[in-house]
Write a protein that holds these residues in place. Structure first.
Motif, PDB file in Angstrom:
ATOM      1  N   GLU A 112       5.818  -8.821   0.902  1.00 63.80           N
ATOM      2  CA  GLU A 112       4.503  -9.409   0.655  1.00 63.80           C
ATOM      3  C   GLU A 112       3.887  -9.913   1.965  1.00 63.80           C
ATOM      4  OE1 GLU A 112       2.686  -9.517  -2.207  1.00 63.80           O
ATOM      5  OE2 GLU A 112       4.210  -8.162  -2.970  1.00 63.80           O
ATOM      6  N   ILE A 113       3.942  -9.090   3.001  1.00 71.07           N
ATOM      7  CA  ILE A 113       3.438  -9.475   4.317  1.00 71.07           C
ATOM      8  C   ILE A 113       2.116  -8.772   4.595  1.00 71.07           C
ATOM      9  CG2 ILE A 113       3.862  -9.412   6.804  1.00 71.07           C
ATOM     10  CD1 ILE A 113       6.831  -9.481   6.202  1.00 71.07           C
ATOM     11  N   PRO A 114       0.998  -9.528   4.759  1.00 71.24           N
ATOM     12  CA  PRO A 114      -0.257  -8.898   5.181  1.00 71.24           C
ATOM     13  C   PRO A 114      -0.209  -8.584   6.674  1.00 71.24           C
ATOM     14  CG  PRO A 114      -0.565 -11.249   4.839  1.00 71.24           C
ATOM     15  CD  PRO A 114       0.855 -10.953   4.468  1.00 71.24           C
ATOM     16  N   ILE A 115      -0.735  -7.437   7.058  1.00 73.56           N
ATOM     17  CA  ILE A 115      -0.697  -6.973   8.441  1.00 73.56           C
ATOM     18  C   ILE A 115      -2.110  -6.590   8.871  1.00 73.56           C
ATOM     19  CG2 ILE A 115       0.214  -5.233  10.037  1.00 73.56           C
ATOM     20  CD1 ILE A 115       2.584  -4.933   8.050  1.00 73.56           C
ATOM     21  N   VAL A 116      -2.543  -7.032  10.044  1.00 71.68           N
ATOM     22  CA  VAL A 116      -3.838  -6.650  10.596  1.00 71.68           C
ATOM     23  C   VAL A 116      -3.623  -6.023  11.963  1.00 71.68           C
ATOM     24  CG1 VAL A 116      -6.038  -7.469  11.512  1.00 71.68           C
ATOM     25  CG2 VAL A 116      -5.192  -8.349   9.338  1.00 71.68           C
ATOM     26  N   SER A 117      -4.210  -4.825  12.170  1.00 72.18           N
ATOM     27  CA  SER A 117      -4.190  -4.163  13.470  1.00 72.18           C
ATOM     28  C   SER A 117      -5.627  -4.045  13.959  1.00 72.18           C
ATOM     29  CB  SER A 117      -3.567  -2.767  13.363  1.00 72.18           C
ATOM     30  OG  SER A 117      -2.245  -2.838  12.876  1.00 72.18           O
ATOM     31  N   VAL A 118      -5.867  -4.415  15.223  1.00 72.23           N
ATOM     32  CA  VAL A 118      -7.217  -4.415  15.780  1.00 72.23           C
ATOM     33  C   VAL A 118      -7.259  -3.490  16.989  1.00 72.23           C
ATOM     34  CG1 VAL A 118      -9.044  -5.817  16.812  1.00 72.23           C
ATOM     35  CG2 VAL A 118      -7.633  -6.765  14.983  1.00 72.23           C
ATOM     36  N   GLY A 119      -8.337  -2.717  17.093  1.00 66.63           N
ATOM     37  CA  GLY A 119      -8.479  -1.818  18.223  1.00 66.63           C
ATOM     38  C   GLY A 119      -9.924  -1.436  18.451  1.00 66.63           C
ATOM     39  N   SER A 120     -10.144  -0.439  19.302  1.00 68.08           N
ATOM     40  CA  SER A 120     -11.492   0.041  19.595  1.00 68.08           C
ATOM     41  C   SER A 120     -11.614   1.497  19.179  1.00 68.08           C
ATOM     42  CB  SER A 120     -11.800  -0.104  21.087  1.00 68.08           C
ATOM     43  OG  SER A 120     -10.917   0.694  21.859  1.00 68.08           O
ATOM     44  N   LEU A 121     -12.768   1.831  18.609  1.00 69.62           N
ATOM     45  CA  LEU A 121     -13.072   3.183  18.165  1.00 69.62           C
ATOM     46  C   LEU A 121     -14.312   3.643  18.913  1.00 69.62           C
ATOM     47  CD1 LEU A 121     -13.136   4.422  14.489  1.00 69.62           C
ATOM     48  CD2 LEU A 121     -15.037   4.915  16.017  1.00 69.62           C
ATOM     49  N   LYS A 122     -14.263   4.827  19.531  1.00 69.84           N
ATOM     50  CA  LYS A 122     -15.367   5.274  20.385  1.00 69.84           C
ATOM     51  C   LYS A 122     -15.819   6.686  20.019  1.00 69.84           C
ATOM     52  CE  LYS A 122     -13.937   2.307  24.214  1.00 69.84           C
ATOM     53  NZ  LYS A 122     -13.494   2.221  25.620  1.00 69.84           N
ATOM     54  N   PHE A 123     -17.126   6.801  19.726  1.00 71.93           N
ATOM     55  CA  PHE A 123     -17.785   8.078  19.526  1.00 71.93           C
ATOM     56  C   PHE A 123     -18.431   8.525  20.836  1.00 71.93           C
ATOM     57  CE2 PHE A 123     -17.940   6.537  15.111  1.00 71.93           C
ATOM     58  CZ  PHE A 123     -17.632   7.686  14.400  1.00 71.93           C
ATOM     59  N   PRO A 124     -18.628   9.839  21.015  1.00 70.87           N
ATOM     60  CA  PRO A 124     -19.453  10.272  22.145  1.00 70.87           C
ATOM     61  C   PRO A 124     -20.870   9.765  21.969  1.00 70.87           C
ATOM     62  CG  PRO A 124     -19.013  12.113  20.665  1.00 70.87           C
ATOM     63  CD  PRO A 124     -18.146  10.968  20.202  1.00 70.87           C
ATOM     64  N   SER A 125     -21.631   9.646  23.047  1.00 69.23           N
ATOM     65  CA  SER A 125     -22.950   9.027  23.002  1.00 69.23           C
ATOM     66  C   SER A 125     -23.937   9.789  22.131  1.00 69.23           C
ATOM     67  CB  SER A 125     -23.514   8.905  24.421  1.00 69.23           C
ATOM     68  OG  SER A 125     -23.578  10.184  25.037  1.00 69.23           O
ATOM     69  N   ASN A 126     -23.711  11.113  21.904  1.00 71.92           N
ATOM     70  CA  ASN A 126     -24.628  11.870  21.061  1.00 71.92           C
ATOM     71  C   ASN A 126     -24.335  11.689  19.572  1.00 71.92           C
ATOM     72  OD1 ASN A 126     -22.262  13.289  20.779  1.00 71.92           O
ATOM     73  ND2 ASN A 126     -23.013  15.162  21.750  1.00 71.92           N
ATOM     74  N   CYS A 127     -23.385  10.815  19.248  1.00 70.04           N
ATOM     75  CA  CYS A 127     -23.062  10.420  17.870  1.00 70.04           C
ATOM     76  C   CYS A 127     -22.529  11.560  17.025  1.00 70.04           C
ATOM     77  CB  CYS A 127     -24.279   9.796  17.174  1.00 70.04           C
ATOM     78  SG  CYS A 127     -24.756   8.207  17.872  1.00 70.04           S
ATOM     79  N   GLN A 128     -22.053  12.634  17.645  1.00 66.29           N
ATOM     80  CA  GLN A 128     -21.364  13.644  16.855  1.00 66.29           C
ATOM     81  C   GLN A 128     -20.110  13.035  16.248  1.00 66.29           C
ATOM     82  OE1 GLN A 128     -20.644  17.210  19.067  1.00 66.29           O
ATOM     83  NE2 GLN A 128     -22.779  17.870  18.967  1.00 66.29           N
ATOM     84  N   GLY A 129     -19.705  13.594  15.097  1.00 63.91           N
ATOM     85  CA  GLY A 129     -18.673  12.953  14.301  1.00 63.91           C
ATOM     86  C   GLY A 129     -17.249  13.130  14.757  1.00 63.91           C
ATOM     87  N   GLN A 130     -16.970  13.024  16.036  1.00 64.02           N
ATOM     88  CA  GLN A 130     -15.608  12.979  16.555  1.00 64.02           C
ATOM     89  C   GLN A 130     -15.402  11.655  17.269  1.00 64.02           C
ATOM     90  OE1 GLN A 130     -13.616  16.767  17.971  1.00 64.02           O
ATOM     91  NE2 GLN A 130     -15.713  17.167  18.618  1.00 64.02           N
ATOM     92  N   PHE A 131     -14.218  11.070  17.123  1.00 61.82           N
ATOM     93  CA  PHE A 131     -13.966   9.804  17.813  1.00 61.82           C
ATOM     94  C   PHE A 131     -12.500   9.695  18.179  1.00 61.82           C
ATOM     95  CE2 PHE A 131     -13.384   8.801  13.283  1.00 61.82           C
ATOM     96  CZ  PHE A 131     -12.180   8.124  13.286  1.00 61.82           C
ATOM     97  N   ARG A 132     -12.228   8.716  19.034  1.00 62.52           N
ATOM     98  CA  ARG A 132     -10.863   8.324  19.358  1.00 62.52           C
ATOM     99  C   ARG A 132     -10.706   6.846  19.028  1.00 62.52           C
ATOM    100  NH1 ARG A 132      -9.374  11.333  25.128  1.00 62.52           N
ATOM    101  NH2 ARG A 132      -9.559  13.460  24.340  1.00 62.52           N
ATOM    102  N   ILE A 133      -9.480   6.456  18.697  1.00 62.68           N
ATOM    103  CA  ILE A 133      -9.224   5.059  18.357  1.00 62.68           C
ATOM    104  C   ILE A 133      -7.962   4.595  19.070  1.00 62.68           C
ATOM    105  CG2 ILE A 133      -7.956   5.662  16.252  1.00 62.68           C
ATOM    106  CD1 ILE A 133      -9.224   3.151  14.970  1.00 62.68           C
ATOM    107  N   THR A 134      -8.033   3.403  19.634  1.00 63.36           N
ATOM    108  CA  THR A 134      -6.900   2.816  20.348  1.00 63.36           C
ATOM    109  C   THR A 134      -6.655   1.416  19.794  1.00 63.36           C
ATOM    110  OG1 THR A 134      -7.476   4.018  22.373  1.00 63.36           O
ATOM    111  CG2 THR A 134      -5.965   2.156  22.590  1.00 63.36           C
ATOM    112  N   TYR A 135      -5.428   1.158  19.366  1.00 63.99           N
ATOM    113  CA  TYR A 135      -5.074  -0.163  18.857  1.00 63.99           C
ATOM    114  C   TYR A 135      -4.425  -0.989  19.955  1.00 63.99           C
ATOM    115  CZ  TYR A 135      -6.216   1.117  14.089  1.00 63.99           C
ATOM    116  OH  TYR A 135      -6.897   1.491  12.964  1.00 63.99           O
ATOM    117  N   TRP A 136      -4.588  -2.305  19.875  1.00 68.56           N
ATOM    118  CA  TRP A 136      -4.011  -3.211  20.858  1.00 68.56           C
ATOM    119  C   TRP A 136      -2.755  -3.866  20.279  1.00 68.56           C
ATOM    120  CZ3 TRP A 136      -9.497  -4.981  20.102  1.00 68.56           C
ATOM    121  CH2 TRP A 136     -10.372  -4.148  20.820  1.00 68.56           C
TER     122      TRP A 136
END
Length: 220
Positions: free
Chosen positions: A97-121
């Motif tokens: 019964e352990i809640p877990i939160v992971s936080v990171g950054s998600l980045k799209f290319p500037s033209n907003c096409q639907g591909q991205f990368r995500i990096t968690y800290w």
């Protein structure tokens, strides 16, 4: 079908590992990722940001190990080469019964096409085995006011891995909504028989419990 990799993604995962899996009519060589997968070409900020509850998927851990999986995307900035969001994942480990939160950054290319990368800290590969989670390219297959479907694939010398995450704005699994995202998955050539459901029960308002304040003792 090859043996599953031993990995643990921070996102809800549908994953196939195979050297010969082939969907009829799809642009893919046996044992490799598809080249014809169609994804959203313009991701609108208002449609993407906010809270999404995970409904379907498959993980390399046991299907019953986690519940209440949820993502929260918060807009950060737009720069010449990228648009960034804060990505926060919430889940509860059933066994303790352990809640877990992971936080990171998600980045799209500037033209907003639907591909991205995500990096968690902290910056560390959250999985083991062959999947390079930090450099994996994710694709937004479906995005509207009710549902979000994300796809990724990685090739290996021994085969390939396909991953799919299915979300909705509501934590309730409405029948009409389920039919809509099932139709979307089938249209994309994804095997829905490999999916299992995520349960949103006893989710404690999707928050990490705060530690109790220290007791203040006044000496007279």
């Amino acid at each position: 079908m090859l043996k599953h990799l031993i990995a643990n993604s921070p996102l809800l995962v549908l994953i196939f590992l195979t050297s010969s899996y082939l969907v009829a009519g799809q642009g893919r060589k046996p044992g490799s990722c598809r080249t014809d997968i169609q994804y959203v070409q313009n991701v609108e900020r208002e449609a993407f940001e906010g809270i999404w509850h995970m409904h379907l998927g498959m993980t390399l851990d046991e299907s019953w190990e986690f519940r209440c999986r949820r993502m929260n995307f918060t807009y950060l900035y737009t720069r010449p080469h990228e648009t960034a969001y804060r990505a926060e994942e919430f889940k509860i480990r059933n066994r303790w019964e352990i809640p877990i939160v992971s936080v990171g950054s998600l980045k799209f290319p500037s033209n907003c096409q639907g591909q991205f990368r995500i990096t968690y800290w902290p910056r560390a590969n959250p999985g083991t085995g062959e999947i390079d989670w930090n450099n994996l390219r994710y694709k937004v297959l479906t995005l509207d006011s009710e549902k979000l479907i994300i796809y990724a694939c990685q090739n290996f010398q021994s085969g390939h891995a396909e991953l799919v995450w299915v979300y909705s704005r509501s934590c309730t699994r409405w029948r009409w909504l389920e039919q809509m995202y099932m139709d979307d998955l089938r249209e994309k050539g994804i095997n829905v028989e490999e999916l299992y459901r995520i349960h949103h029960v006893d989710c404690e308002d999707y928050e990490i419990p705060r530690a109790a304040a220290p007791l203040l003792v006044i000496h007279i």
